[in-house]
Design an enzyme around this catalytic site. Structure first.
Site, PDB file in Angstrom:
ATOM      1  N   TYR A  75       0.826  -1.204   0.000  1.00 22.38           N
ATOM      2  CA  TYR A  75       0.000   0.000   0.000  1.00 22.38           C
ATOM      3  C   TYR A  75       0.862   1.257   0.000  1.00 22.38           C
ATOM      4  O   TYR A  75       0.696   2.145  -0.838  1.00 22.38           O
ATOM      5  CB  TYR A  75      -0.928  -0.003   1.215  1.00 22.38           C
ATOM      6  N   SER A 119     -14.057   1.828  11.971  1.00 20.19           N
ATOM      7  CA  SER A 119     -14.960   0.836  11.381  1.00 20.19           C
ATOM      8  C   SER A 119     -14.929  -0.462  12.181  1.00 20.19           C
ATOM      9  O   SER A 119     -15.981  -1.066  12.456  1.00 20.19           O
ATOM     10  CB  SER A 119     -14.570   0.554   9.930  1.00 20.19           C
TER      11      SER A 119
END
Length: 293
Positions: A75, A119
């Site tokens: 990433y 989340s």
């Protein structure tokens, strides 16, 4: 997203590293082929380009502390690679680019399984599960509510007529430990436990944007929504999605592309399809037709 291999072997790995690299690098290269003359390429990069920073807050001039072979590299490095691509295109060919580095965005319409701390905590709390923290939770983050971040992106990319390639940090400069967020959500769900798991390797110790450039380029902008209010809004939205018979994302508002950026003609047998990036227009085949590439 990271996963724990097994309780006996606390080895972390990214779920789909090749796909992650492809989405960033191949996606950017393909979009570059669609950018018409005079168009603009607007890109959401990330604070992960700074790696595990040795300075705080992190200014755009900081080159970062990133391990190109580490467990977060797919990433981190793919985002850094796309930034390199865009700024070389800007220098070599005059391509209009705008690069924003986002810090820890959260809020409604995010996936419950996206691996982000808020989340994770909210989805676990709504299911009556322990809130899982990797490590001691002392690592800090800068929680930027999605509405505030989108306001900045709209102003930077097209609303304010800004001519600045970036990069520009966008986020909340209120730095808060992950453990504090978990404890706040725990207070909203009495009886919900906090569970500490082995720390993820190379998890950044801190995140805090230096907003000097943002304050200059976007005067008057800030992350106005406190993370406490943002968390409550996120809980309400996640709860509604869980209660829905068929959870679906809310319908997005239409994307308005400035008329001067839209080509007046289209290839035969194809329909124009606007992209999120202003100035990038793609064409898709109409039903029942076969158009040449």
């Amino acid at each position: 997203m990271y996963h724990l291999a097994s309780p006996a072997t606390p080895l972390w790995y990214m779920a789909e590293p090749v796909r992650t690299i492809s989405a960033n690098v191949h996606g950017a290269l393909r979009l570059m082929t669609l950018l018409r003359l005079g168009g603009q390429f607007a890109y959401t990069s990330t604070s992960e380009v700074y790696g595990d920073p040795l300075v705080s807050p992190q200014p755009e001039s900081y080159r970062g502390s990133v391990d190109c072979t580490g467990p977060r590299a797919a990433y981190d490095e793919s985002k850094r690679c796309v930034e390199a691509l865009l700024f070389e295109a800007h220098r070599a060919h005059g391509t209009r680019v705008k690069v924003a580095r986002l810090f820890n965005v959260f809020g409604p319409r995010t996936r419950m399984d996206d691996g982000r701390a808020v989340s994770n905590f909210v989805s676990q709390a709504l299911r009556g599960l322990p809130l899982t923290i990797y490590g001691d939770g002392a690592q800090t983050r800068s929680w930027g509510y999605v509405d505030d971040i989108m306001e900045a992106l709209e102003r930077y990319w097209w609303r304010d007529g800004i001519d600045y390639p970036g990069p520009i940090n966008l986020g909340n400069d209120r730095e808060i430990p992950v453990l504090d967020v978990a404890r706040y959500i725990q207070r909203l769900f009495p009886g919900c436990d906090i569970e500490h798991l082995p720390p993820a390797p190379q998890d950044p110790a801190n995140r805090r944007p230096d907003l000097a450039v943002a304050n200059r380029i976007l005067p008057g902008w800030s992350c106005a929504v406190p993370y406490e209010d943002g968390v409550v809004r996120t809980i309400d939205w996640f709860r509604a999605q869980m209660a829905a018979p068929t959870p679906l994302p809310e319908a997005a508002e239409p994307i308005v592309v400035p008329a001067e950026l839209v080509s007046p003609t289209r290839p035969a047998g194809r329909t124009r399809r606007s992209r999120l990036i202003p100035g990038v227009i793609a064409w898709q085949d109409e039903p029942g037709t076969q158009a040449q590439a």
